[in-house]
Design an enzyme around this catalytic site. Structure first.
Site, PDB file in Angstrom:
ATOM      1  N   TYR A 146       0.827  -1.197   0.000  1.00 54.24           N
ATOM      2  CA  TYR A 146       0.000   0.000   0.000  1.00 54.24           C
ATOM      3  C   TYR A 146       0.868   1.256   0.000  1.00 54.24           C
ATOM      4  CZ  TYR A 146      -3.496  -3.426   1.603  1.00 54.24           C
ATOM      5  OH  TYR A 146      -4.320  -4.510   1.733  1.00 54.24           O
ATOM      6  N   LEU A 153     -10.736  -1.771   2.413  1.00 49.98           N
ATOM      7  CA  LEU A 153     -10.080  -2.684   3.354  1.00 49.98           C
ATOM      8  C   LEU A 153     -11.003  -3.038   4.514  1.00 49.98           C
ATOM      9  CD1 LEU A 153      -6.621  -0.839   3.476  1.00 49.98           C
ATOM     10  CD2 LEU A 153      -7.196  -2.898   2.174  1.00 49.98           C
ATOM     11  N   LYS A 203     -17.758   2.242   3.780  1.00 53.95           N
ATOM     12  CA  LYS A 203     -18.383   2.257   5.107  1.00 53.95           C
ATOM     13  C   LYS A 203     -17.999   0.972   5.843  1.00 53.95           C
ATOM     14  CE  LYS A 203     -20.990  -1.215   4.172  1.00 53.95           C
ATOM     15  NZ  LYS A 203     -20.888  -2.450   4.976  1.00 53.95           N
TER      16      LYS A 203
END
Length: 388
Positions: A89, A105, A128
Site C-alpha cells: 500500500y 479494506l 463504510k
C-alpha cells in the site's frame, strides 16, 4: 440477503458496464487517477472498477496488494492498459500520479490507511463504516479539512434518485410531521463463514458495523445527526466472541424541530432461518417511516438499481400507491442514466466534487462523525465495548 444483493449488483454492473465502457482513448485528457488499496476486495468490481470504466473523466491507475501477484491479477482483469501493480500500500501512496485512493479494506484498517492517504496528499473515497469508532472519525475529518482534501464515506445508496424522491416527499410538509421510523437489514444464518473478517472484533467487525446502513437510512430520512438518546439496545453476541454482535436491535430517540421521533433499527448478520431451514430471502434492506398522514415503505433502499419500490399508504383512506425511481424528470435524474447503479451515481458526485462542480448530494464529514457517534452510543447502551 445482503450477500445475495452484493452478488446481484456485481452481475448488474458487469452486464451494463460492458455495454457502456468508455475506451481509454475516448476519455478526457485530464483524467482523475484512482488507486485501489486492496486488489482482491470482493466489492471492487461493483463499487469502483465498473463505474470508472463507464465514466469519461477518470481511470484506475493502480492496484495495490500485500501480494504483488494479486495486484497483477487485478491489473490484468481491469484490462484498460493503464494501471500499475504495487506489492504494498505504501508504494501506491508514494505514486505522485495518483489523485484519489479508494479504500475497501477491513473496517479496522479504514482509519490507518485513510489517514496515510491524506498525509500523502490523496483524496479519499472510503468504504463504510467510516472508521472503527467516533474518535477516529473526528480525527480523520479534521485531517482532511486541514489538508483541504476530499474525503467521502461510501454510502452509495444515498446517491440514487429513489432515495431523493422519497426524502422530497417526507420533507415537503404534505404528509405532516414524522412520528416514527423502523429500518432493518438481515443476512440468512450461515451465509457468512465464521472465518470472515466481519466477525473479527480486532478488525472492527459486528452486525451494527457491517450493516451500518440501518443507522444511515434512519438519519438520512429524518435529516438527523446523533440521537438525543439510545432508549434501548440489545445484541445477540457471537458465541465464540461475546464482544462481537451477530445481531443488534435498538431504539433511538431524536428531538427534531417538529418534535420527538422514535426510531427502531435491526441489524442481523446471522438471521435464523424460517422453520430452521428456509432462508428469509425476501428480507431486503428496507425502511418504514410513519408521518401524521401517511406511512412510507422503501423496499431495498441499499441496492435500488436492482429492484425497489416505495409504497405510500394514506392513513385516512387506507389507499396505497406505489412508485419506482430509476430515472425521472427531476434535476437529480437528468444528470444520469436509468441503468446507473448506486455506485455509479456516487462516482458521478465524487468526480463533480473533484472538478469543482456542485454535486447534487454529498455525505459530509460531520455526517460521518454523527454516524460513528451513533454506533458508539448503541454499543455502549448494549454493554459491548467500542470497536478498537
Amino acid at each position: 440477503m445482503a450477500m445475495v444483493l452484493q452478488m446481484s449488483t456485481f452481475l448488474h454492473q458487469y452486464l451494463y458496464s460492458a455495454a457502456h465502457i468508455v475506451p481509454i482513448e475516448k476519455k478526457s485528457p485530464m483524467l482523475i487517477r484512482f488507486g485501489v488499496l486492496g486488489s482482491s476486495a470482493m466489492i471492487n468490481p461493483a463499487a469502483i472498477i465498473h463505474p470508472v470504466e463507464t465514466h469519461n473523466e477518470c481511470v484506475i491507475a493502480a492496484f495495490a496488494s500485500r501480494d504483488i501477484k494479486d495486484a497483477e491479477k487485478a491489473v490484468e482483469a481491469y484490462g484498460q492498459g493503464v494501471a500499475k501493480a504495487y506489492g504494498s500500500y505504501e508504494q501506491l501512496l508514494a505514486d505522485e500520479s495518483i489523485d484519489v485512493v479508494y479504500i475497501p479494506l477491513p473496517n479496522g484498517l479504514h482509519y490507518e490507511w485513510a489517514s496515510k492517504a491524506l498525509d500523502a496528499g490523496k483524496h479519499v473515497l472510503l468504504e463504510k463504516p467510516f472508521t472503527s469508532n467516533a474518535e477516529q472519525a473526528r480525527k480523520l475529518v479534521a485531517k482532511a479539512e486541514e489538508k483541504n482534501l476530499i474525503l467521502l464515506e461510501g454510502f452509495h445508496w444515498q446517491f440514487h434518485p429513489a432515495a431523493h424522491a422519497l426524502k422530497a416527499k417526507i420533507t415537503s410538509g404534505k404528509y405532516g410531521k414524522i412520528l416514527r421510523s423502523e429500518s432493518w437489514m438481515t443476512t440468512p444464518a450461515g451465509s457468512i463463514p465464521k472465518s470472515d473478517i466481519r466477525w473479527k472484533f480486532d478488525l472492527a467487525g459486528g452486525a451494527l458495523m457491517d450493516m451500518t446502513y440501518v443507522v444511515s437510512s434512519t438519519r438520512y430520512f429524518l435529516s438527523a445527526g446523533t440521537p438525543t438518546s439510545v432508549v434501548s439496545a440489545k445484541s445477540r453476541p457471537l458465541k465464540t466472541d461475546p464482544r462481537v454482535d451477530s445481531a443488534m436491535e435498538a431504539e433511538l430517540a431524536y428531538n427534531l424541530d417538529q418534535g420527538q421521533v422514535k426510531s427502531k433499527i435491526v441489524a442481523d448478520m446471522d438471521r435464523p432461518n424460517l422453520a430452521f431451514v428456509l432462508p428469509r430471502m425476501w428480507e431486503l434492506p428496507s425502511i418504514e417511516i410513519e408521518t401524521e398522514r401517511a406511512v412510507f415503505y422503501y423496499y431495498n433502499f441499499m441496492m435500488p438499481h436492482l429492484y425497489h419500490y416505495i409504497s405510500i399508504t394514506d392513513k385516512k383512506t387506507g389507499k396505497t400507491t406505489y412508485e419506482k425511481h430509476y430515472q425521472d424528470n427531476s434535476a437529480w435524474s437528468q444528470q444520469g442514466e436509468a441503468w446507473w447503479s448506486t455506485y455509479r451515481w456516487q462516482l458521478h458526485a465524487f468526480v463533480d466534487k473533484m472538478r469543482g462542480r456542485e454535486p447534487l448530494h454529498w455525505v459530509t464529514g460531520q455526517s460521518s462523525i454523527d454516524q460513528m457517534e451513533t454506533i458508539d452510543a448503541i454499543y455502549t447502551k448494549a454493554g459491548l465495548p467500542l470497536r478498537p
